[in-house]
Write an enzyme that holds these catalytic residues in place. Structure first.
Site, PDB file in Angstrom:
ATOM      1  N   LYS A   1     -12.816  -0.387   7.892  1.00  0.00           N
ATOM      2  CA  LYS A   1     -13.520  -1.172   6.876  1.00  0.00           C
ATOM      3  C   LYS A   1     -14.504  -2.147   7.512  1.00  0.00           C
ATOM      4  O   LYS A   1     -15.639  -2.241   7.087  1.00  0.00           O
ATOM      5  CB  LYS A   1     -12.525  -1.975   6.024  1.00  0.00           C
TER       6      LYS A   1
ATOM      7  N   ASP B   1       0.068  -5.320   9.492  1.00  0.00           N
ATOM      8  CA  ASP B   1      -0.961  -4.333   9.184  1.00  0.00           C
ATOM      9  C   ASP B   1      -2.212  -5.112   8.795  1.00  0.00           C
ATOM     10  O   ASP B   1      -2.232  -5.787   7.760  1.00  0.00           O
ATOM     11  CB  ASP B   1      -0.483  -3.454   8.010  1.00  0.00           C
TER      12      ASP B   1
ATOM     13  N   TRP C   1       0.877  -1.178   0.000  1.00  0.00           N
ATOM     14  CA  TRP C   1       0.000   0.000   0.000  1.00  0.00           C
ATOM     15  C   TRP C   1       0.911   1.224   0.000  1.00  0.00           C
ATOM     16  O   TRP C   1       1.744   1.363   0.901  1.00  0.00           O
ATOM     17  CB  TRP C   1      -0.865  -0.060   1.253  1.00  0.00           C
TER      18      TRP C   1
HETATM   19  C1  LIG Z   1      -3.268  -1.798   3.785  1.00  0.00           C
HETATM   20  C2  LIG Z   1      -3.935  -0.758   4.607  1.00  0.00           C
HETATM   21  N1  LIG Z   1      -3.480  -0.524   5.833  1.00  0.00           N
HETATM   22  C3  LIG Z   1      -4.045   0.389   6.630  1.00  0.00           C
HETATM   23  C4  LIG Z   1      -5.111   1.142   6.210  1.00  0.00           C
HETATM   24  C5  LIG Z   1      -5.609   2.128   7.205  1.00  0.00           C
HETATM   25  O1  LIG Z   1      -6.815   2.676   7.054  1.00  0.00           O
HETATM   26  P1  LIG Z   1      -7.442   3.657   8.119  1.00  0.00           P
HETATM   27  O2  LIG Z   1      -6.388   4.582   8.621  1.00  0.00           O
HETATM   28  O3  LIG Z   1      -8.511   4.357   7.363  1.00  0.00           O
HETATM   29  O4  LIG Z   1      -7.991   2.813   9.231  1.00  0.00           O
HETATM   30  C6  LIG Z   1      -5.617   0.951   4.908  1.00  0.00           C
HETATM   31  C7  LIG Z   1      -6.726   1.754   4.363  1.00  0.00           C
HETATM   32  O5  LIG Z   1      -6.989   1.851   3.204  1.00  0.00           O
HETATM   33  C8  LIG Z   1      -5.006  -0.034   4.097  1.00  0.00           C
HETATM   34  O6  LIG Z   1      -5.451  -0.297   2.871  1.00  0.00           O
END
Ligand SMILES: Cc1ncc(COP(=O)(O)O)c(C=O)c1O
Length: 395
Positions: free
Chosen positions: A246, A211, A130
């Site tokens: 999510k 993660d 990501w």
């Molecule tokens: C791989 C991954 N890690 C972490 C996150 C963290 O998302 P958030 O900060 O919205 O909880 C996301 C969100 O798209 C993600 O795709």
């Protein structure tokens, strides 16, 4: 002073999403951003969240600061959700956690702790990963190396290459792993492969940093966490960054948790104190609203059951869409798309070139990233045929 600063280009994903929103063509299909969409193309509020929020609004008597580690029910609930309530690390009381502003905040706190323990640490990230991982962890001062992960020709994990690369990771290094539903590729490790990673971490001494932002959206809440649970059983130390964006739809509430699995109880408590000082430097205290909602859901049997049922329906819909999309693409394109059905969570690469992705956008109003990463949850009964025909047209 400030007038020297120039406007910066938009984030590529958010910029593309904005372009999709501005596109007025009726046939538009937007598969860019990583949020769950239902059949109506709406990112819905979970009923369990609505109910927990109503109860919270009725009960709340103060908005005074919470303890800096966050909401107690949320922290306990997230430890049990991620590890399983009867996990040996919980029984041994060698787990601690702090609430954080979303999964991003949780990752950042994890990075701060790593930097405090080993300022020169190298974080090994999957290729691809990501893209936000790099600024989020890198701005703390950590270095990166990458390990081979996704193989576009087989549309799956190249595990032999991953193992070969990770042989170079030693004590003082960190290996960042996607707990499930890999973003961007959707290709996950098998439980057996997680076991190999655990053996390597034990032998070589690297620290796993997991993660997990999509628990419950691949194969279910427990199955999706099986890899990290295995690591936590076998290894003395690891860090987990969890998110409720999510799987509870709490995107804008910024609801996440950093879990520390440590050698012993004292070290677990020491890391909380370190995390609180790190948080104090950045944002002082985590947001409470989402954590209070999630904490209620996790602590209340009825709300918890209702949430699990809704999440399961979401997960089943994604997996159903994966099968249908595979069939539609295969009948329209005369190409093997079996990988779409095997992958997990919201994302897959369709295997198109950047030129083809651009043509889809410009000529057909079908929006996906240039890497051909799609958000499967953006597909629905109303757009799936058009999507398959458009892909066939550019192939
Ligand atoms: C791989 C991954 N890690 C972490 C996150 C963290 O998302 P958030 O900060 O919205 O909880 C996301 C969100 O798209 C993600 O795709």
């Amino acid at each position: 002073m400030l007038d020297q600063l120039q406007a910066l280009p938009a984030d590529p994903i958010l910029g593309l999403a904005a372009a999709a929103r501005a596109d007025t063509r009726a046939e538009k299909v937007d598969l860019t951003v990583g949020i769950y969409m239902n059949e109506q193309g709406i990112c819905p509020v979970f009923d369990a969240v609505r109910d927990a929020q109503a109860a919270l609004a009725a009960d709340e008597t103060t908005k005074a600061y919470l303890p800096a580690a966050g909401v107690a029910d949320f922290n306990t609930g997230m430890q049990e959700l991620l590890l399983g309530a009867d996990h040996v690390a919980l029984q041994d009381k060698r787990v601690s956690s702090v609430s954080a502003p979303g999964g991003c905040g949780a990752l950042r706190i994890g990075a701060e702790i790593i930097h405090a323990a080993a300022p020169g640490a190298t974080v090994w990230v999957s290729d691809p990963t990501w893209p936000v991982h790099l600024p989020l962890l890198g701005s703390v001062g950590l270095q990166f190396s990458s390990y081979r992960y996704y193989d576009p020709s087989s549309h799956g994990v190249n595990f032999d290459a991953m193992v070969e690369d990770l042989k170079q990771a030693g004590a003082g290094d960190v290996v960042l792993l996607h707990g499930c539903c890999h973003n961007p590729c959707g290709a996950d490790l098998t439980l057996e492969q997680w076991g190999v990673v655990a053996d390597m971490a034990a032998a070589q001494g690297f620290l796993p940093f997991i993660d997990i932002a999509y628990q419950g959206m691949g194969d279910g809440l427990d199955a999706d966490a099986a890899g990290l649970r295995l690591l936590a059983e076998r290894l003395p130390e690891m860090i987990v960054a969890g998110s409720c964006s999510k799987n509870m739809g709490l995107y804008r509430e910024r609801t996440g948790v950093t879990l520390f699995i440590c050698r012993d109880r004292d070290n677990a408590q020491a890391l909380v104190s370190q995390a609180l000082v790190a948080a104090r430097r950045i944002y002082s205290m985590p947001p409470a609203h989402g954590a209070l909602i999630a904490g209620r859901i996790l602590a209340d049997a009825q709300l918890g059951e209702a949430w699990r049922t809704e999440l399961l329906q979401m997960c089943e819909r994604i997996n159903g869409l994966r099968s249908t999309l595979r069939q539609k693409l295969e009948s329209a394109c005369d190409r093997d798309f079996a990988f779409i059905e095997k992958e997990k969570g919201m994302f897959s690469f369709l295997g198109l070139s950047a030129e083809q992705a651009v043509r889809l956008r410009e000529e057909y109003a079908v929006y996906m990233l240039n890497s051909s990463r799609i958000n499967v949850a953006g597909v629905n009964a109303g757009n799936i045929d058009y999507l398959a025909e458009s892909v066939a047209a550019v192939l």
